[in-house]
Motif scaffolding. Structure first.
Motif, PDB file in Angstrom:
ATOM      1  N   GLY A  67      49.584  39.548  48.665  1.00 28.86           N
ATOM      2  CA  GLY A  67      49.536  40.411  47.324  1.00 28.86           C
ATOM      3  C   GLY A  67      50.482  41.401  47.305  1.00 28.86           C
ATOM      4  N   ASP A  68      50.772  41.791  48.343  1.00 26.95           N
ATOM      5  CA  ASP A  68      51.886  43.145  48.255  1.00 26.95           C
ATOM      6  C   ASP A  68      53.057  42.367  47.928  1.00 26.95           C
ATOM      7  OD1 ASP A  68      50.422  45.320  49.169  1.00 26.95           O
ATOM      8  OD2 ASP A  68      50.645  44.486  51.125  1.00 26.95           O
ATOM      9  N   LEU A  69      53.613  41.220  48.207  1.00 27.75           N
ATOM     10  CA  LEU A  69      54.755  40.579  48.026  1.00 27.75           C
ATOM     11  C   LEU A  69      54.777  40.319  46.478  1.00 27.75           C
ATOM     12  CD1 LEU A  69      55.455  38.111  51.172  1.00 27.75           C
ATOM     13  CD2 LEU A  69      56.236  40.560  50.583  1.00 27.75           C
TER      14      LEU A  69
ATOM     15  N   LEU B  43      42.809  40.195  44.373  1.00 31.23           N
ATOM     16  CA  LEU B  43      43.069  39.880  45.923  1.00 31.23           C
ATOM     17  C   LEU B  43      42.374  38.310  46.043  1.00 31.23           C
ATOM     18  CD1 LEU B  43      44.536  40.246  48.433  1.00 31.23           C
ATOM     19  CD2 LEU B  43      42.523  41.863  48.932  1.00 31.23           C
ATOM     20  N   GLU B  44      41.343  38.201  45.409  1.00 28.20           N
ATOM     21  CA  GLU B  44      40.460  36.873  45.482  1.00 28.20           C
ATOM     22  C   GLU B  44      41.272  35.651  45.212  1.00 28.20           C
ATOM     23  OE1 GLU B  44      35.923  35.140  45.117  1.00 28.20           O
ATOM     24  OE2 GLU B  44      36.481  36.986  44.498  1.00 28.20           O
ATOM     25  N   VAL B  45      41.839  35.959  43.983  1.00 29.70           N
ATOM     26  CA  VAL B  45      42.835  34.956  43.556  1.00 29.70           C
ATOM     27  C   VAL B  45      43.884  34.701  44.528  1.00 29.70           C
ATOM     28  CG1 VAL B  45      44.436  34.377  41.834  1.00 29.70           C
ATOM     29  CG2 VAL B  45      42.603  35.629  41.120  1.00 29.70           C
TER      30      VAL B  45
ATOM     31  N   HIS C 280      37.730  43.357  49.193  1.00 27.16           N
ATOM     32  CA  HIS C 280      38.718  43.125  48.112  1.00 27.16           C
ATOM     33  C   HIS C 280      38.743  44.709  47.181  1.00 27.16           C
ATOM     34  CE1 HIS C 280      38.849  38.752  48.529  1.00 27.16           C
ATOM     35  NE2 HIS C 280      39.760  39.308  49.136  1.00 27.16           N
ATOM     36  N   LEU C 281      39.282  44.748  46.263  1.00 26.69           N
ATOM     37  CA  LEU C 281      39.546  45.961  45.493  1.00 26.69           C
ATOM     38  C   LEU C 281      38.481  46.882  45.453  1.00 26.69           C
ATOM     39  CD1 LEU C 281      42.283  44.732  42.980  1.00 26.69           C
ATOM     40  CD2 LEU C 281      42.554  45.602  45.222  1.00 26.69           C
TER      41      LEU C 281
ATOM     42  N   SER D 170      45.551  48.154  41.421  1.00 22.02           N
ATOM     43  CA  SER D 170      46.616  46.652  41.831  1.00 22.02           C
ATOM     44  C   SER D 170      47.963  46.777  41.979  1.00 22.02           C
ATOM     45  CB  SER D 170      46.048  45.645  40.397  1.00 22.02           C
ATOM     46  OG  SER D 170      47.263  46.180  39.210  1.00 22.02           O
ATOM     47  N   TRP D 171      48.582  47.866  41.707  1.00 21.12           N
ATOM     48  CA  TRP D 171      50.096  47.990  41.910  1.00 21.12           C
ATOM     49  C   TRP D 171      50.075  48.564  43.292  1.00 21.12           C
ATOM     50  CZ3 TRP D 171      50.476  51.387  36.934  1.00 21.12           C
ATOM     51  CH2 TRP D 171      50.585  50.707  35.768  1.00 21.12           C
TER      52      TRP D 171
END
Length: 647
Positions: A190-192, A212-214, A332-333, A355-356
């Motif tokens: 997710g970070d990448l 993040l689930e995606v 997650h978030l 999300s950023w």
């Protein structure tokens, strides 16, 4: 038209259904591989030298896997022959229950015949018997199924998979075997994505409740949904170059998905299902070679930088108590409407901002540290409430109802390092943004333009002053020499210091971004501010160039306090830190610090200290001496383990 099977007389064809194999991609040319140089081997793997010859690929796989350093006692083919009947009995293989650690994973059949399909389950069960420490490994069925295509018998495949699982080289990560490792890899991915696939990331945030689930599907895309020809080509390179290849390919898949589906309506009610369907049918739009070409065109962080980020994400999960599989909402978030409070942004807007930010901080609910509505318009109160916390999120609403802000990676107490002189600090994870009238984020300029940076041979001894102006001569860029956002930029010689003016503060003002202007300038009364283009973020003005502040808020992204073993805030004697990562390193045990040192011999910190849970401290200079770290400077870049191979 039927092709003659090139593997009909092949000793590695026992489990292959040649009617399913793309015979047009196979060659009967006799090839040999005598390469002994790792760099040359990488090039051959990427070019697909052994991809079109079934027998050669099998031999290369066998040789590459036999060269993996393993634990002293690693189960081999003879072990499999001894235990398989005891474990599986005479039952039909299709009825054999799978261990929980595969997590109901897809068991791809690829181009296996009936015997091969049954062999997958048998090998999984025997591995479960021999590796009781594996607790979560959803990629395992795919790896077994793939290697069966290139194995003489079940026992040989079992031995090869065991060697992959038993790899004991701490710098070489292959397959995740715990939920902690798997979940942190999803966070790292997710970070990448946030850095390298921003358009796709924006789409994910817009259409999914939990982004993040995606991203937690990323390994399933590779080890489950991709067709045989694609995963085999990825595996060719993976065995030579390691785990980083998987991140590259998953990023490339997401880029292609966004390109092909951009502007089109979703085919289902779930973006996850849409991505899975796209990956399954990828042959309609992208060839295996084009996928790899795209993957290696991404100028990704170095292997060691990714390993450090992975460690930081693992530590964040441990601090949240997440080490085994739990309900997704606990992982997650964390922006929940019932717990969220802000007079500037809505829950949806906060989720967009959240999300950023790096995934290791997005685990926690954003908590309010300071607001002018409650604490008054005072810079000294701003500092007193913000110090001791990193990272922080600055939110501003102007009297014209414009909304903007900044994500700031470093504790505001670092401003004191410059004495009475206004000095810049922080790292490349900082960014600025605006929400109203339109949404726009501006990251560190070096992330999108790495040619602006080059590593220096010596660290700088002083922080950059707010008035610094240096020439911006062009210096050629080598991807392995790029700056990492996780490192304090003052440890590198930049062609222009204005490319690393992240944050600065004094009793008179706050500045975010510098060089030919300032992204944000706030006065001592937190009443008036200015915004303009700056070189650090290459941003447009975030709102009206001169504005009056209506409300200002500061939020933090961590629930735990940043305290050392004596109850005092952790501090370092210099700024040689990784944002978030150093607070992780601060609490490492001695064995963990050894593991970190072995992973990262090219990163060092000078006289900073690590505080351990067992109530003693050890200087990093001693750490360097004990565990072989290099001295005096931080040198990013991949330092691959060189090994020789001959066929």
């Amino acid at each position: 038209m039927r092709f003659a099977s090139p593997g009909a007389m092949d000793e590695y064809s026992r489990f292959v259904d040649w009617d399913k194999m793309d015979m047009s991609a196979q060659s009967q040319d006799t090839k040999e591989l005598t390469c002994t140089d790792l760099h040359e081997l990488k090039q051959l793997a990427r070019q697909g030298y052994w991809a079109k010859n079934h027998s050669l690929r099998a031999k290369v796989y066998h040789k590459l896997i036999s060269n993996i350093p393993c634990r002293t006692v690693t189960p081999d083919a003879n072990v499999y022959r001894d235990i398989v009947v005891k474990i599986t009995g005479k039952r039909n293989s299709s009825s054999l229950p799978l261990p929980e650690f595969v997590d109901n994973s897809l068991i791809p059949t690829y181009c296996l015949n009936a015997e091969g399909i049954g062999a997958v389950r048998k090998i999984i069960l025997c591995i479960a018997n021999q590796f009781p420490d594996i607790s979560f490994c959803p990629a395992l069925p795919s790896v077994i199924a793939l290697l069966l295509h290139y194995s003489k018998d079940e026992a040989e495949c079992f031995e090869q998979v065991c060697r992959i699982l038993a790899c004991n080289d701490p710098s070489r990560r292959l397959i995740d075997q715990t939920f902690l490792a798997f979940e942190s890899s999803c966070m790292t991915f997710g970070d990448l994505v946030n850095k390298y696939c921003q358009a796709a990331h924006k789409l994910m945030v817009a259409v999914s409740e939990d982004v993040l689930e995606v991203y937690s599907d990323w390994q399933r895309w590779l080890f489950g949904e991709l067709p045989m020809a694609y995963i085999a080509r990825i595996f060719d390179v993976f065995l030579v170059e390691g785990y980083k290849v998987l991140y590259r390919v998953a990023l490339a898949l997401l880029k292609f998905f966004h390109k092909v589906r951009a502007g089109q309506p979703m085919e289902s009610d779930s973006i996850q299902q849409d991505i899975r369907a796209f990956v399954r049918d990828i042959a309609k739009s992208v060839s295996p070679e084009r996928l790899l070409e795209k993957a290696f065109a991404i100028r990704l962080f170095s292997r060691k930088e990714i390993q450090l980020l992975q460690m930081a994400n693992e530590k964040a999960l441990q601090q949240k108590g997440i080490t085994v599989k739990q309900k997704r909402q606990n992982v997650h978030l964390a922006v929940h409407a019932e717990n969220f409070k802000s007079e500037i942004v809505s829950v949806k807007e906060m989720r967009d901002i959240w999300s950023w930010i790096p995934e290791r901080f997005a685990l926690c609910q954003p908590l309010l540290l300071f607001t002018t509505l409650e604490h008054g318009c005072s810079l000294s109160r701003f500092y007193s409430h913000s110090e001791g916390h990193e990272p922080t999120l600055l939110l501003i609403k102007t009297t014209a109802k414009e909304v903007c802000g900044a994500y700031l990676s470093t504790d505001w107490s670092e401003r004191r390092r410059g004495g009475n002189k206004l000095s810049f600090f922080g790292t490349g994870e900082c960014f600025v943004f605006r929400l109203q009238p339109e949404v726009e984020r501006y990251e560190w300029v070096v992330i999108k333009h790495p040619e602006l940076a080059s590593t220096g041979s010596e660290t700088e001894n002083h922080a950059q002053t707010a008035s610094s102006t240096l020439s911006s001569s062009s210096i050629p860029s080598d991807p392995s020499d790029r700056l990492s956002p996780f490192l304090a930029a003052r440890h590198f010689n930049l062609p222009s210091k204005t490319a690393s003016m992240f944050m600065a503060g004094s009793s008179e003002c706050i500045i975010v971004g510098g060089g030919d202007g300032q992204a944000l300038y706030l006065d001592a009364d937190l009443n008036h501010g200015r915004t303009s283009h700056c070189n650090t973020f290459n941003n447009q003005p975030l709102c009206s160039e001169s504005f009056q502040i209506s409300i200002l808020e500061v939020k933090k992204g961590r629930q735990e306090t940043n305290l050392g073993v004596n109850g005092f805030p952790r501090r370092t004697r210099d700024n040689t830190v990784f944002p978030g990562v150093f607070s992780v390193l601060d609490s490492l045990t001695l064995s963990e610090s050894q593991h970190w040192a072995s992973l990262s011999p090219s990163y060092t910190m000078s006289s900073a200290q690590l505080s351990f849970h067992n109530e003693f401290t050890i200087s990093l200079i001693e750490l360097q001496e004990q565990f072989g770290c290099l001295e005096s400077e931080i040198t990013p870049g991949s330092s691959e383990t060189h090994h020789r191979i001959s066929m």
